[in-house]
Design an enzyme around this catalytic site. Sequence first.
Site, PDB file in Angstrom:
ATOM      1  N   GLU A 288     -42.534 -57.374  -1.488  1.00 48.90           N
ATOM      2  CA  GLU A 288     -41.291 -56.605  -1.652  1.00 48.90           C
ATOM      3  C   GLU A 288     -40.912 -56.456  -3.122  1.00 48.90           C
ATOM      4  O   GLU A 288     -40.705 -55.353  -3.614  1.00 48.90           O
ATOM      5  CB  GLU A 288     -40.148 -57.267  -0.878  1.00 48.90           C
ATOM      6  N   ASP A 292     -40.885 -53.018  -5.366  1.00 48.12           N
ATOM      7  CA  ASP A 292     -39.638 -52.522  -5.951  1.00 48.12           C
ATOM      8  C   ASP A 292     -39.757 -52.401  -7.467  1.00 48.12           C
ATOM      9  O   ASP A 292     -39.389 -51.381  -8.055  1.00 48.12           O
ATOM     10  CB  ASP A 292     -38.481 -53.482  -5.627  1.00 48.12           C
ATOM     11  N   SER A 541     -39.097 -49.605   2.327  1.00 46.78           N
ATOM     12  CA  SER A 541     -38.988 -50.480   1.162  1.00 46.78           C
ATOM     13  C   SER A 541     -39.426 -49.758  -0.106  1.00 46.78           C
ATOM     14  O   SER A 541     -39.007 -50.119  -1.196  1.00 46.78           O
ATOM     15  CB  SER A 541     -39.882 -51.702   1.338  1.00 46.78           C
ATOM     16  N   ASP A 584     -36.742 -29.840   2.662  1.00 44.61           N
ATOM     17  CA  ASP A 584     -36.439 -30.086   4.076  1.00 44.61           C
ATOM     18  C   ASP A 584     -37.699 -30.559   4.808  1.00 44.61           C
ATOM     19  O   ASP A 584     -38.722 -29.882   4.793  1.00 44.61           O
ATOM     20  CB  ASP A 584     -35.915 -28.775   4.691  1.00 44.61           C
ATOM     21  N   VAL A 585     -37.613 -31.726   5.424  1.00 44.89           N
ATOM     22  CA  VAL A 585     -38.743 -32.267   6.190  1.00 44.89           C
ATOM     23  C   VAL A 585     -38.472 -31.974   7.660  1.00 44.89           C
ATOM     24  O   VAL A 585     -37.435 -32.362   8.197  1.00 44.89           O
ATOM     25  CB  VAL A 585     -38.888 -33.779   5.945  1.00 44.89           C
ATOM     26  N   GLY A 603     -32.956 -28.596   8.421  1.00 38.52           N
ATOM     27  CA  GLY A 603     -31.655 -29.131   8.038  1.00 38.52           C
ATOM     28  C   GLY A 603     -31.651 -30.643   8.161  1.00 38.52           C
ATOM     29  O   GLY A 603     -32.700 -31.281   8.298  1.00 38.52           O
ATOM     30  N   ASP A 605     -31.597 -34.276   9.672  1.00 40.40           N
ATOM     31  CA  ASP A 605     -32.006 -34.872  10.942  1.00 40.40           C
ATOM     32  C   ASP A 605     -31.984 -36.384  10.794  1.00 40.40           C
ATOM     33  O   ASP A 605     -32.061 -36.919   9.686  1.00 40.40           O
ATOM     34  CB  ASP A 605     -33.393 -34.356  11.356  1.00 40.40           C
TER      35      ASP A 605
END
Length: 626
Positions: A288, A292, A541, A584-585, A603, A605
């Site tokens: 993690e 990061d 993450s 937009d995915v 749009g 979701d």
Amino acid sequence: MYLCCLFLFLVTLTAVALADPTPVPAGWTLHRRALPDTNLLVRISLVQSNLHNLDAYLLDVADPQSPNYGQHWTLAKVLDTFRPRQDSVEVVTSWLAEELGLDSHSLGLSLSGDVINLNTTAAEAERIFDTEYNVYRWNDDGSERIGCHEGHNFPPHVSDHVAFVWPTLMHGERRLAARDHTLPSSNYKGPRAVALNDSSSFQGLERCDEAVTLECLRALYCFDYMPLAPHKNTVGVAEFGMNVYRPQDLDKFFRKFAPSRLGQRPKFFSIAGGHLNQSDTSNADLDEASLDLQLMMGLLGHEQEVLLYQTDTTIFDPLIGKVASLPSVARAWDASYCSALGVADQDLTDCGDVPRANVLSISYAAAPDIQNPIFAPVFQRECQELGKPDMVQLSLLGSTFVASSGDVGVAWRTLDGSSMQCLVNGSLGPDSSGAFVGAFPASCPYVTAVGGTQIRSGKSVYDVETAASKDGFFSGGGFSNTFPRPSFQQAVVTNYLERFAPPYGPDVFNRSGRAFPDVSANGGPIRVVVDGDFTAVEGTSASAPIFASLIAAINDHRIAAGKGPVGWLNPALYSSRFARSFNDVTTGSNPGCGTQGFPAAPGWDPVTGLGTPNFERLLENFLSLP
Ligand SMILES: *[C@@H]1O[C@H](CO)[C@@H](O)[C@H](O)[C@H]1NC(C)=O
Ligand SMILES: *[C@@H]1O[C@H](CO)[C@@H](O)[C@H](O)[C@H]1NC(C)=O
Ligand SMILES: *[C@@H]1O[C@H](CO)[C@@H](O)[C@H](O)[C@H]1NC(C)=O
Ligand SMILES: *[C@@H]1O[C@H](CO)[C@@H](O)[C@H](O)[C@H]1NC(C)=O
Ligand SMILES: *[C@@H]1O[C@H](CO)[C@@H](O)[C@H](O)[C@H]1NC(C)=O
């Protein structure tokens, strides 16, 4: 009169308790009753003033249509505005001192005036709150905490003035990072760490669909950025418990992908005794923080320092009354949380003297977002209704909280990572069916929740991504069971519900809840170095630190232009001004709880939010605001 009422109240409670005993929260085991003479620092949090105006205050500085956009508050104004009414202090104090006969020397009012501290014993606290204190074991690490999972009781004339009491029972944060060995469940194959080698063929934009590099991310999000005011800007990341980085991993990563960063380290701040146990940490606890820091330090130029707030989750934080966690970080930023009583504690040396970050990236989940009688007040306190200033008031001061939305679709992954859960009759149960469960803090409307996307196999950085689906990693998303939907989300969410949502009943998800994620960003597999090796990890993450880095760059430009940091982002992100700031995915979904979850759609979701960022357009829009 008062005794009578209390008695009736108790009878009612007992009846309820027999029929439906309050369960010990998931992740904990009740070990034994607390010894009567155990010393206990109890914090009675008073109801704060003006909380019903909180949204209005926040929108006043965060809505791009507001003439006061960007004019964040001073700490003094925040404290004055939310300080509890004097009669709340008086009613609760006189109940304790006169009706219950407590020594007034054992009572202390916090400096911020919103907490009455009580230095007492378990036996006396049981008498005061008419409850039982127990010792619980946290299943994750076997550590013991004192708490009371059945709640506290007050006479009616007092209860209106009390928000809630610590200590109750609450665990610390849990990372969302990809890890293969913690995912044994047969119906779920979690995000994986894929072994890669140091082959130079991973340079360039050719194979971004196999493993994502910094270069892939820059191209995906038009993130071509040189810091202008790095010494005035701040950006940070929260890491909890044993999740630490190793310096040699950073160097190996930088040598390959960000040479000007070689030898650089994040600026370390210990929260509640957090430390970098680098040499002793097991490999599993490295991914993690490695992910990061390599992403954030790598994406932001070498002149931009990244602040690391390392928090020890084995330490009980008496000021917030629970094991150190996200509120501990926020408290360390703000001296107002240092109370008159308890500051002598050795864990509190960081109280209020840690610099604030304009953006904080959080790749951890603290708790499932459910209407649990113990958790719900805690969330509210940490987020909105009960107004724990940690996030909200700091947002008024101009900080942005960016959090991962989760990696298991509409389900919840247990804190020990061993299995998925969904809501069955209001309680967490098996994930084969039941209602959807989100993760806190992503479900908090004052946090910008980031979902996960991926580049489809054979596609390039110039193609729009799809909702995460590789290796059983599905973007967390849905509707909060705890927080109502803020007004600025209403239009886009209604559009989704009317046109694209599957016909799930109200027993599956709450249509009026806060909808999340707000946005999304790539969830890997991201090429990082963990424990000496190049590897690739997946999960939201990655999405959170990527998005947080872009916001940090936007703050940098705004600061260079003489403006303030953007603070709470969400009202702006949903405004029409920002309509073209996202890619937009529209493909993929987030299955879970025996369903296909929600499909991504044109749009907003509940899988990919508004979409992935287009940095150039986001920057242009935020720069055009005051
Ligand atoms: C590294 O990757 C290349 C290309 O996939 C492969 O041919 C080579 O055998 C790998 N080397 C090692 C040491 O795994
Ligand atoms: C580091 O972790 C190991 C293993 O958990 C522990 O034994 C040791 O005390 C820790 N070191 C510090 C300085 O906390
Ligand atoms: C609370 O009271 C106990 C016993 O009187 C004392 O030893 C302890 O120092 C007190 N704690 C604080 C934080 O004042
Ligand atoms: C949920 O509650 C209903 C109605 O009380 C009951 O029939 C059903 O068995 C319960 N389901 C589970 C899994 O406990
Ligand atoms: C649904 O959400 C709203 C707003 O947060 C809340 O008031 C209501 O209690 C929730 N309903 C259920 C059944 O949880």
